[in-house]
Scaffold this motif. Structure first.
Motif, PDB file in Angstrom:
ATOM      1  N   TYR A  24       0.830  -1.201   0.000  1.00 41.95           N
ATOM      2  CA  TYR A  24       0.000   0.000   0.000  1.00 41.95           C
ATOM      3  C   TYR A  24       0.864   1.251   0.000  1.00 41.95           C
ATOM      4  O   TYR A  24       1.990   1.251   0.506  1.00 41.95           O
ATOM      5  CB  TYR A  24      -0.913   0.005   1.225  1.00 41.95           C
ATOM      6  N   GLN A  28      -2.928   5.074   1.293  1.00 42.75           N
ATOM      7  CA  GLN A  28      -3.810   3.911   1.431  1.00 42.75           C
ATOM      8  C   GLN A  28      -3.701   3.316   2.831  1.00 42.75           C
ATOM      9  O   GLN A  28      -4.713   2.930   3.430  1.00 42.75           O
ATOM     10  CB  GLN A  28      -3.461   2.875   0.371  1.00 42.75           C
ATOM     11  N   ARG A  31      -5.708   5.346   5.130  1.00 40.94           N
ATOM     12  CA  ARG A  31      -7.141   5.078   4.981  1.00 40.94           C
ATOM     13  C   ARG A  31      -7.545   3.831   5.759  1.00 40.94           C
ATOM     14  O   ARG A  31      -8.597   3.793   6.396  1.00 40.94           O
ATOM     15  CB  ARG A  31      -7.508   4.923   3.513  1.00 40.94           C
ATOM     16  N   LEU A 199      -9.380  -1.194  -1.602  1.00 40.72           N
ATOM     17  CA  LEU A 199      -7.958  -1.033  -1.861  1.00 40.72           C
ATOM     18  C   LEU A 199      -7.331  -2.290  -2.436  1.00 40.72           C
ATOM     19  O   LEU A 199      -6.265  -2.227  -3.038  1.00 40.72           O
ATOM     20  CB  LEU A 199      -7.217  -0.647  -0.570  1.00 40.72           C
ATOM     21  N   SER A 203      -4.278  -2.143  -4.985  1.00 38.71           N
ATOM     22  CA  SER A 203      -2.933  -2.618  -4.660  1.00 38.71           C
ATOM     23  C   SER A 203      -2.558  -3.845  -5.483  1.00 38.71           C
ATOM     24  O   SER A 203      -1.421  -4.253  -5.496  1.00 38.71           O
ATOM     25  CB  SER A 203      -2.841  -2.934  -3.172  1.00 38.71           C
TER      26      SER A 203
END
Length: 204
Positions: A24, A28, A31, A199, A203
């Motif tokens: 990440y 990210q 988050r 994500l 990713s």
């Protein structure tokens, strides 16, 4: 009733969940940290308590629900910061971190009941601990405990020798990508799981 405390870092890129990068990006990872913190605060908000306190390194954001006192973390090592958090309590208190978004109000309700115990202790899979509750908060029980090691939990548990301790379930902290996957799977309805799913595609 009990004081419920959450110790946390402001979820800013580059300051939180650095072991998630890579794969990440820092944004990210932040988050994911914010989602974990929001889930944790929501569980605390839905648990009966006399006070709800966020012991924060940084500044509060829109993720903070109503009903929380915000107390800045003191200087020093993590043991000193945890000790100071308990020192600010004048009655039974439970402290948890922001790394277990799978925690539930039902589990916390058991954790804050000191009817037949002096302390409660929640071990973490990585050798640390995710929860510590004290009917009579004594900062000396935390000062000097070596933090962020595979033996932190054992060392902290040893400090509770002589007390009646309620053992809580072992939970997994979110530190690595593997942790994030496992925790998201264990709490599919959480904010954390939703952000993790979004994500995942990003990713790769």
């Amino acid at each position: 009733m009990t004081t419920l405390m959450v110790i946390a870092k402001e979820p800013r890129p580059g300051r939180v969940k650095t072991r998630l990068t890579p794969p990440y990006t820092p944004h990210q990872a932040a988050r994911l940290a914010e989602a974990a913190l929001a889930d944790t605060l929501d569980a605390v908000a839905r648990t009966p308590a006399r006070r709800r306190v966020l012991v924060l390194d940084g500044e509060p954001g829109t993720w903070l629900p109503a009903g929380f006192e915000v107390v800045p973390q003191c200087a020093g090592g993590l043991d000193e910061r945890l000790a100071a958090a308990f020192a600010g309590c004048d009655g039974p208190a439970l402290l948890i971190g922001m790394d277990t978004p799978q925690v539930t109000p039902e589990l916390l309700a058991v954790s804050v009941d000191f009817t037949d115990c002096d302390a409660c202790f929640g071990p973490a899979e990585d050798g640390g601990f995710w929860a510590l509750g004290l009917a009579d908060p004594d900062p000396a029980l935390l000062r000097g405990v070596p933090m962020s090691t595979p033996h932190t939990g054992a060392a902290q548990r040893a400090r509770l020798a002589g007390l009646r301790v309620r053992e809580l379930p072992r939970l997994r902290d979110v530190d690595t990508v593997r942790d994030a996957d496992a925790v998201a799977e264990s709490a599919p309805g959480s904010r954390f799981a939703a952000v993790r799913a979004r994500l995942g595609a990003v990713s790769g």
